[in-house]
Design an enzyme around this catalytic site. Structure first.
Site, PDB file in Angstrom:
ATOM      1  N   TRP A 105       0.832  -1.210   0.000  1.00 47.21           N
ATOM      2  CA  TRP A 105       0.000   0.000   0.000  1.00 47.21           C
ATOM      3  C   TRP A 105       0.862   1.255   0.000  1.00 47.21           C
ATOM      4  CZ3 TRP A 105      -4.591  -0.483  -1.811  1.00 47.21           C
ATOM      5  CH2 TRP A 105      -5.300  -1.674  -1.623  1.00 47.21           C
ATOM      6  N   ASP A 175      -0.611   6.567   7.048  1.00 44.95           N
ATOM      7  CA  ASP A 175      -1.761   5.773   6.597  1.00 44.95           C
ATOM      8  C   ASP A 175      -1.991   4.712   7.670  1.00 44.95           C
ATOM      9  OD1 ASP A 175      -3.530   3.998   5.486  1.00 44.95           O
ATOM     10  OD2 ASP A 175      -2.307   3.513   3.730  1.00 44.95           O
ATOM     11  N   LYS A 199     -11.988  -1.407   8.223  1.00 42.84           N
ATOM     12  CA  LYS A 199     -11.297  -2.482   8.940  1.00 42.84           C
ATOM     13  C   LYS A 199     -11.610  -2.397  10.432  1.00 42.84           C
ATOM     14  CE  LYS A 199      -7.950  -1.961   5.382  1.00 42.84           C
ATOM     15  NZ  LYS A 199      -8.184  -3.133   4.556  1.00 42.84           N
TER      16      LYS A 199
HETATM   17  N1  PMP Z   1      -3.830   1.571   2.874  1.00 39.14           N
HETATM   18  C1  PMP Z   1      -3.863   0.415   3.548  1.00 39.14           C
HETATM   19  C2  PMP Z   1      -2.844   0.166   4.604  1.00 39.14           C
HETATM   20  C3  PMP Z   1      -4.848  -0.542   3.254  1.00 39.14           C
HETATM   21  O1  PMP Z   1      -4.882  -1.692   3.917  1.00 39.14           O
HETATM   22  C4  PMP Z   1      -5.794  -0.263   2.246  1.00 39.14           C
HETATM   23  C5  PMP Z   1      -6.915  -1.214   1.889  1.00 39.14           C
HETATM   24  N2  PMP Z   1      -6.793  -2.500   2.207  1.00 39.14           N
HETATM   25  C6  PMP Z   1      -5.697   0.940   1.552  1.00 39.14           C
HETATM   26  C7  PMP Z   1      -4.719   1.840   1.902  1.00 39.14           C
HETATM   27  C8  PMP Z   1      -6.667   1.275   0.446  1.00 39.14           C
HETATM   28  O2  PMP Z   1      -7.862   1.557   1.034  1.00 39.14           O
HETATM   29  P1  PMP Z   1      -9.196   1.843   0.215  1.00 39.14           P
HETATM   30  O3  PMP Z   1      -9.631   0.531  -0.348  1.00 39.14           O
HETATM   31  O4  PMP Z   1     -10.104   2.387   1.256  1.00 39.14           O
HETATM   32  O5  PMP Z   1      -8.886   2.831  -0.842  1.00 39.14           O
END
Ligand code: PMP
Length: 363
Positions: A105, A175, A199
Protein backbone atom coordinates in the site's frame (compact mmCIF):
# COMPACT_ATOMS: atom_id res chain seq x y z
CA UNK A 1 -28.14 -10.37 20.49
CA UNK A 2 -28.39 -11.55 16.91
CA UNK A 3 -30.20 -14.84 16.68
CA UNK A 4 -28.76 -15.71 13.27
CA UNK A 5 -25.72 -17.94 12.82
CA UNK A 6 -22.49 -16.05 12.21
CA UNK A 7 -19.23 -17.61 11.07
CA UNK A 8 -15.75 -16.38 11.98
CA UNK A 9 -14.82 -13.60 9.56
CA UNK A 10 -11.06 -13.20 9.10
CA UNK A 11 -11.46 -10.82 6.15
CA UNK A 12 -8.87 -8.05 5.76
CA UNK A 13 -11.59 -5.54 4.96
CA UNK A 14 -14.39 -4.79 4.81
CA UNK A 15 -14.26 -6.73 8.01
CA UNK A 16 -16.12 -7.93 11.05
CA UNK A 17 -18.18 -5.36 12.98
CA UNK A 18 -19.21 -5.55 16.64
CA UNK A 19 -22.45 -7.53 17.00
CA UNK A 20 -24.03 -4.95 19.38
CA UNK A 21 -23.48 -2.33 16.66
CA UNK A 22 -25.12 -4.49 14.01
CA UNK A 23 -28.01 -5.13 16.40
CA UNK A 24 -28.50 -1.42 16.98
CA UNK A 25 -28.36 -0.66 13.26
CA UNK A 26 -30.93 -3.38 12.62
CA UNK A 27 -33.20 -2.19 15.42
CA UNK A 28 -33.14 1.44 14.27
CA UNK A 29 -33.04 0.88 10.54
CA UNK A 30 -36.68 1.68 9.88
CA UNK A 31 -36.75 4.63 12.20
CA UNK A 32 -34.08 6.40 14.20
CA UNK A 33 -35.41 6.98 17.72
CA UNK A 34 -37.24 10.30 17.84
CA UNK A 35 -36.80 10.88 14.10
CA UNK A 36 -39.35 8.57 12.48
CA UNK A 37 -37.19 8.02 9.38
CA UNK A 38 -34.19 5.85 8.71
CA UNK A 39 -30.57 6.92 8.50
CA UNK A 40 -30.71 5.93 4.83
CA UNK A 41 -33.37 8.52 4.11
CA UNK A 42 -32.77 11.64 6.16
CA UNK A 43 -31.27 14.82 4.78
CA UNK A 44 -27.63 15.37 5.60
CA UNK A 45 -28.68 18.93 6.50
CA UNK A 46 -31.16 17.70 9.10
CA UNK A 47 -30.54 18.33 12.78
CA UNK A 48 -30.61 14.56 13.34
CA UNK A 49 -27.74 13.92 10.93
CA UNK A 50 -25.77 16.93 12.13
CA UNK A 51 -25.95 15.41 15.61
CA UNK A 52 -24.83 12.00 14.32
CA UNK A 53 -21.83 13.53 12.55
CA UNK A 54 -20.92 15.69 15.55
CA UNK A 55 -21.14 12.71 17.90
CA UNK A 56 -18.97 10.55 15.64
CA UNK A 57 -16.34 13.29 15.63
CA UNK A 58 -16.62 13.78 19.38
CA UNK A 59 -16.15 10.05 20.00
CA UNK A 60 -13.06 10.01 17.79
CA UNK A 61 -11.66 13.00 19.66
CA UNK A 62 -12.37 11.36 23.02
CA UNK A 63 -10.88 8.01 22.03
CA UNK A 64 -7.63 9.39 20.69
CA UNK A 65 -7.37 12.51 22.86
CA UNK A 66 -7.29 14.83 19.86
CA UNK A 67 -6.71 18.51 20.61
CA UNK A 68 -8.44 21.44 18.93
CA UNK A 69 -5.28 21.94 16.85
CA UNK A 70 -6.62 19.19 14.63
CA UNK A 71 -9.58 18.87 12.30
CA UNK A 72 -11.35 15.55 11.94
CA UNK A 73 -12.73 15.04 8.43
CA UNK A 74 -15.06 12.42 6.99
CA UNK A 75 -14.25 11.98 3.32
CA UNK A 76 -14.96 9.57 0.50
CA UNK A 77 -12.82 7.84 -2.09
CA UNK A 78 -11.13 5.49 0.37
CA UNK A 79 -7.58 5.60 1.62
CA UNK A 80 -6.61 5.30 -2.05
CA UNK A 81 -7.83 8.83 -2.76
CA UNK A 82 -5.71 10.02 0.17
CA UNK A 83 -2.67 8.66 -1.67
CA UNK A 84 -3.35 11.52 -4.09
CA UNK A 85 -4.90 14.16 -1.83
CA UNK A 86 -1.97 14.12 0.58
CA UNK A 87 0.61 15.19 -2.02
CA UNK A 88 -1.86 17.50 -3.83
CA UNK A 89 -2.39 19.43 -0.61
CA UNK A 90 0.87 19.06 1.29
CA UNK A 91 3.62 18.72 -1.31
CA UNK A 92 4.36 22.37 -1.92
CA UNK A 93 6.02 23.56 -5.14
CA UNK A 94 9.74 22.91 -5.23
CA UNK A 95 9.70 20.69 -2.14
CA UNK A 96 10.31 16.94 -1.81
CA UNK A 97 8.18 14.42 0.06
CA UNK A 98 9.85 11.46 1.78
CA UNK A 99 8.10 8.10 1.60
CA UNK A 100 8.92 4.97 3.56
CA UNK A 101 8.32 2.08 1.18
CA UNK A 102 7.35 -0.58 3.71
CA UNK A 103 4.52 -2.44 1.98
CA UNK A 104 2.31 -2.82 -1.08
CA UNK A 105 0.00 0.00 0.00
CA UNK A 106 2.95 2.31 0.63
CA UNK A 107 4.12 1.52 -2.88
CA UNK A 108 0.73 2.58 -4.23
CA UNK A 109 0.92 5.80 -2.20
CA UNK A 110 4.34 6.51 -3.72
CA UNK A 111 3.04 5.91 -7.23
CA UNK A 112 0.33 8.54 -6.74
CA UNK A 113 2.64 11.07 -5.06
CA UNK A 114 5.07 10.87 -8.00
CA UNK A 115 2.26 12.11 -10.24
CA UNK A 116 2.14 15.28 -8.15
CA UNK A 117 5.72 16.21 -7.34
CA UNK A 118 9.20 15.22 -6.18
CA UNK A 119 9.33 12.06 -4.10
CA UNK A 120 12.28 10.60 -2.23
CA UNK A 121 11.91 6.97 -1.23
CA UNK A 122 13.65 7.22 2.13
CA UNK A 123 14.01 3.45 2.46
CA UNK A 124 12.48 0.35 0.91
CA UNK A 125 12.17 -3.27 1.96
CA UNK A 126 10.52 -4.31 -1.30
CA UNK A 127 13.51 -6.51 -2.17
CA UNK A 128 12.69 -8.53 0.97
CA UNK A 129 9.02 -8.84 0.00
CA UNK A 130 8.28 -6.22 2.63
CA UNK A 131 8.76 -8.88 5.31
CA UNK A 132 10.18 -6.26 7.66
CA UNK A 133 10.06 -2.51 8.24
CA UNK A 134 13.02 -0.29 7.36
CA UNK A 135 15.05 0.53 10.45
CA UNK A 136 15.56 4.08 11.62
CA UNK A 137 19.24 4.07 10.57
CA UNK A 138 18.24 3.01 7.05
CA UNK A 139 16.06 6.07 6.47
CA UNK A 140 17.59 8.62 4.11
CA UNK A 141 15.45 11.60 4.97
CA UNK A 142 15.48 14.86 3.04
CA UNK A 143 16.31 17.88 5.21
CA UNK A 144 13.31 20.22 5.11
CA UNK A 145 11.06 17.69 3.35
CA UNK A 146 7.42 18.67 2.84
CA UNK A 147 6.46 15.63 4.93
CA UNK A 148 7.38 12.03 5.64
CA UNK A 149 4.79 9.40 4.71
CA UNK A 150 4.57 6.09 6.55
CA UNK A 151 2.11 3.18 6.76
CA UNK A 152 1.51 2.21 10.38
CA UNK A 153 0.29 -1.31 9.57
CA UNK A 154 0.97 -3.17 6.35
CA UNK A 155 -2.24 -5.07 5.74
CA UNK A 156 -0.93 -7.39 3.05
CA UNK A 157 2.44 -8.31 4.51
CA UNK A 158 1.44 -8.31 8.20
CA UNK A 159 3.96 -5.87 9.64
CA UNK A 160 3.35 -2.88 11.92
CA UNK A 161 5.34 -0.11 13.54
CA UNK A 162 5.59 -0.36 17.33
CA UNK A 163 7.12 3.09 17.64
CA UNK A 164 6.97 5.98 15.21
CA UNK A 165 10.05 6.72 13.10
CA UNK A 166 11.94 9.86 14.16
CA UNK A 167 11.51 12.56 11.57
CA UNK A 168 12.58 15.66 13.50
CA UNK A 169 10.48 18.70 12.70
CA UNK A 170 9.23 17.37 9.39
CA UNK A 171 5.45 16.76 9.36
CA UNK A 172 4.62 13.07 9.72
CA UNK A 173 1.79 11.66 7.62
CA UNK A 174 0.54 8.17 8.41
CA UNK A 175 -1.76 5.77 6.60
CA UNK A 176 -3.31 3.99 9.57
CA UNK A 177 -6.04 2.23 7.58
CA UNK A 178 -5.48 -1.22 9.01
CA UNK A 179 -4.71 -0.53 12.66
CA UNK A 180 -6.54 2.69 13.45
CA UNK A 181 -7.81 2.65 17.04
CA UNK A 182 -6.43 -0.82 17.71
CA UNK A 183 -4.13 0.75 20.30
CA UNK A 184 -3.40 4.23 21.67
CA UNK A 185 -2.19 6.67 19.02
CA UNK A 186 -0.23 9.84 19.75
CA UNK A 187 -1.97 12.16 17.33
CA UNK A 188 0.21 15.10 18.41
CA UNK A 189 3.23 13.44 16.77
CA UNK A 190 1.46 13.51 13.39
CA UNK A 191 0.60 16.28 10.94
CA UNK A 192 -1.97 14.12 9.19
CA UNK A 193 -3.47 10.67 9.76
CA UNK A 194 -5.80 8.94 7.32
CA UNK A 195 -7.65 5.66 7.41
CA UNK A 196 -10.40 3.98 5.41
CA UNK A 197 -13.05 2.93 7.91
CA UNK A 198 -13.70 -0.59 6.69
CA UNK A 199 -11.30 -2.48 8.94
CA UNK A 200 -11.41 -1.16 12.48
CA UNK A 201 -13.89 1.70 12.36
CA UNK A 202 -17.00 0.80 10.42
CA UNK A 203 -18.33 -0.11 7.00
CA UNK A 204 -16.72 0.92 3.71
CA UNK A 205 -17.58 4.33 2.29
CA UNK A 206 -16.01 6.79 4.69
CA UNK A 207 -12.37 7.73 5.23
CA UNK A 208 -11.29 9.53 8.37
CA UNK A 209 -8.64 12.24 7.98
CA UNK A 210 -7.17 13.90 11.07
CA UNK A 211 -5.20 16.93 10.01
CA UNK A 212 -3.28 19.55 11.99
CA UNK A 213 -4.77 22.93 11.24
CA UNK A 214 -1.51 24.58 10.14
CA UNK A 215 -1.27 22.03 7.30
CA UNK A 216 -4.46 23.44 5.79
CA UNK A 217 -2.63 26.59 4.76
CA UNK A 218 -0.83 24.52 2.16
CA UNK A 219 -4.03 23.67 0.29
CA UNK A 220 -4.03 25.86 -2.81
CA UNK A 221 -7.24 27.46 -4.06
CA UNK A 222 -6.42 26.15 -7.53
CA UNK A 223 -7.01 22.58 -6.37
CA UNK A 224 -10.19 20.83 -7.42
CA UNK A 225 -12.72 21.70 -4.76
CA UNK A 226 -13.40 18.15 -3.64
CA UNK A 227 -9.66 17.48 -3.45
CA UNK A 228 -8.99 20.38 -1.10
CA UNK A 229 -8.63 19.61 2.63
CA UNK A 230 -9.23 23.24 3.56
CA UNK A 231 -12.63 23.18 1.83
CA UNK A 232 -13.69 20.04 3.69
CA UNK A 233 -12.42 21.48 6.97
CA UNK A 234 -14.21 24.82 6.50
CA UNK A 235 -17.43 23.01 5.69
CA UNK A 236 -17.30 20.49 8.53
CA UNK A 237 -17.13 17.58 6.05
CA UNK A 238 -20.42 18.80 4.59
CA UNK A 239 -19.27 20.54 1.42
CA UNK A 240 -21.24 17.85 -0.39
CA UNK A 241 -23.43 14.98 0.78
CA UNK A 242 -21.36 12.89 3.17
CA UNK A 243 -21.73 9.08 3.29
CA UNK A 244 -24.42 9.32 5.95
CA UNK A 245 -24.89 5.64 6.71
CA UNK A 246 -21.14 4.95 6.95
CA UNK A 247 -20.65 7.92 9.30
CA UNK A 248 -23.58 6.75 11.44
CA UNK A 249 -22.25 3.18 11.70
CA UNK A 250 -18.73 4.47 12.38
CA UNK A 251 -20.13 6.58 15.22
CA UNK A 252 -21.71 3.49 16.76
CA UNK A 253 -18.43 1.57 16.50
CA UNK A 254 -16.62 4.47 18.21
CA UNK A 255 -19.14 4.39 21.07
CA UNK A 256 -18.67 0.64 21.31
CA UNK A 257 -14.90 1.17 21.53
CA UNK A 258 -15.33 3.68 24.33
CA UNK A 259 -17.60 1.18 26.11
CA UNK A 260 -14.92 -1.50 25.78
CA UNK A 261 -12.56 0.71 27.78
CA UNK A 262 -10.99 2.71 24.97
CA UNK A 263 -7.73 2.23 23.13
CA UNK A 264 -5.58 0.86 25.97
CA UNK A 265 -8.14 -1.85 26.62
CA UNK A 266 -8.25 -2.58 22.88
CA UNK A 267 -4.46 -2.87 22.78
CA UNK A 268 -4.48 -5.39 25.63
CA UNK A 269 -7.15 -7.49 23.94
CA UNK A 270 -5.42 -7.29 20.56
CA UNK A 271 -2.05 -8.31 22.02
CA UNK A 272 -3.68 -11.28 23.69
CA UNK A 273 -5.49 -12.38 20.53
CA UNK A 274 -2.46 -12.00 18.25
CA UNK A 275 -0.21 -13.61 20.88
CA UNK A 276 -2.31 -16.77 20.76
CA UNK A 277 -2.01 -17.01 16.97
CA UNK A 278 1.70 -16.26 16.77
CA UNK A 279 2.25 -18.73 19.60
CA UNK A 280 0.64 -21.43 17.50
CA UNK A 281 2.54 -20.41 14.37
CA UNK A 282 5.86 -20.63 16.23
CA UNK A 283 5.06 -23.78 18.19
CA UNK A 284 6.61 -26.44 15.93
CA UNK A 285 7.78 -25.08 12.58
CA UNK A 286 4.87 -26.65 10.67
CA UNK A 287 3.59 -23.12 10.08
CA UNK A 288 5.92 -20.29 9.12
CA UNK A 289 5.21 -16.66 9.97
CA UNK A 290 6.17 -14.48 7.00
CA UNK A 291 6.80 -11.20 8.84
CA UNK A 292 9.98 -10.49 10.80
CA UNK A 293 9.21 -11.29 14.44
CA UNK A 294 10.11 -7.79 15.63
CA UNK A 295 7.70 -6.19 13.19
CA UNK A 296 4.69 -8.49 13.46
CA UNK A 297 1.26 -6.91 13.08
CA UNK A 298 -1.40 -7.50 15.71
CA UNK A 299 -4.10 -7.02 13.07
CA UNK A 300 -3.03 -9.10 10.05
CA UNK A 301 -1.29 -12.35 10.92
CA UNK A 302 0.41 -13.80 7.83
CA UNK A 303 1.74 -17.34 7.63
CA UNK A 304 2.58 -20.08 5.20
CA UNK A 305 2.79 -23.85 4.98
CA UNK A 306 5.50 -26.00 3.38
CA UNK A 307 3.75 -26.27 -0.01
CA UNK A 308 1.07 -24.41 -1.94
CA UNK A 309 -0.84 -27.66 -2.15
CA UNK A 310 -1.02 -27.82 1.63
CA UNK A 311 -2.06 -24.16 1.76
CA UNK A 312 -4.91 -24.83 -0.66
CA UNK A 313 -6.06 -27.67 1.52
CA UNK A 314 -5.82 -25.46 4.63
CA UNK A 315 -7.99 -22.78 3.03
CA UNK A 316 -10.52 -25.30 1.78
CA UNK A 317 -10.89 -27.09 5.11
CA UNK A 318 -10.85 -23.97 7.26
CA UNK A 319 -13.55 -22.39 5.09
CA UNK A 320 -15.65 -25.53 5.45
CA UNK A 321 -15.12 -25.31 9.22
CA UNK A 322 -16.64 -21.80 9.31
CA UNK A 323 -13.34 -19.89 9.37
CA UNK A 324 -13.81 -17.49 6.48
CA UNK A 325 -11.38 -15.21 4.65
CA UNK A 326 -8.05 -16.80 5.59
CA UNK A 327 -6.61 -16.75 2.07
CA UNK A 328 -3.62 -14.43 1.89
CA UNK A 329 -3.64 -11.44 -0.47
CA UNK A 330 -3.34 -12.59 -4.07
CA UNK A 331 0.02 -10.82 -4.39
CA UNK A 332 1.70 -12.83 -1.62
CA UNK A 333 -0.23 -16.10 -1.25
CA UNK A 334 -0.30 -18.17 1.91
CA UNK A 335 -2.68 -17.36 4.72
CA UNK A 336 -3.69 -14.17 6.46
CA UNK A 337 -5.85 -13.97 9.56
CA UNK A 338 -7.15 -10.45 10.04
CA UNK A 339 -8.20 -10.02 13.65
CA UNK A 340 -9.34 -6.43 14.04
CA UNK A 341 -10.88 -4.90 17.16
CA UNK A 342 -14.30 -6.45 16.65
CA UNK A 343 -12.94 -9.91 15.92
CA UNK A 344 -13.93 -12.09 18.88
CA UNK A 345 -11.33 -14.02 20.88
CA UNK A 346 -13.40 -17.21 20.46
CA UNK A 347 -12.66 -16.92 16.73
CA UNK A 348 -8.93 -16.87 17.43
CA UNK A 349 -9.34 -19.89 19.71
CA UNK A 350 -11.27 -21.68 16.97
CA UNK A 351 -8.51 -20.99 14.44
CA UNK A 352 -5.79 -22.15 16.84
CA UNK A 353 -7.73 -25.38 17.47
CA UNK A 354 -8.16 -25.85 13.71
CA UNK A 355 -4.43 -25.28 13.12
CA UNK A 356 -3.51 -27.86 15.76
CA UNK A 357 -5.82 -30.43 14.24
CA UNK A 358 -4.65 -29.67 10.69
CA UNK A 359 -1.06 -30.21 11.78
CA UNK A 360 -1.96 -33.41 13.62
CA UNK A 361 -3.55 -34.87 10.47
CA UNK A 362 -1.13 -33.47 7.85
CA UNK A 363 2.04 -32.81 9.77
N1 PMP B 1 -3.83 1.57 2.87
C1 PMP B 1 -3.86 0.42 3.55
C2 PMP B 1 -2.84 0.17 4.60
C3 PMP B 1 -4.85 -0.54 3.25
O1 PMP B 1 -4.88 -1.69 3.92
C4 PMP B 1 -5.79 -0.26 2.25
C5 PMP B 1 -6.91 -1.21 1.89
N2 PMP B 1 -6.79 -2.50 2.21
C6 PMP B 1 -5.70 0.94 1.55
C7 PMP B 1 -4.72 1.84 1.90
C8 PMP B 1 -6.67 1.28 0.45
O2 PMP B 1 -7.86 1.56 1.03
P1 PMP B 1 -9.20 1.84 0.21
O3 PMP B 1 -9.63 0.53 -0.35
O4 PMP B 1 -10.10 2.39 1.26
O5 PMP B 1 -8.89 2.83 -0.84
Amino acid sequence: MATVHRIHNFSAGPAVLPVPVLDEIQRDLLSLPGVGMSILEISHRSAAFERILAEAEESIRTLAGISSDYKVLFLQGGASLQFLMVPMNLLTAGATADYIDCGSWAEKAIKEAKKVGAVNVAASTKAENYSRLPKQEELKLTPGAAYVHMTSNNTIEGTAYKTLPSVGDVPLVSDTSSNMFSRPIDVSKHALIYAGAQKNMGPAGVTVVIVRQDMLQRSQKSLGTMLNYAVHAENGSMYNTPPAFAVYALGLVMKWLIGQGGLSAMATANERKAGKLYGEIDRTGFYRGTADKNDRSLMNVTFRLATEELEKQFIKESTAAGLDGLKGHRSVGGMRASIYNAFPEEGVDALVAFMKEFERVRG
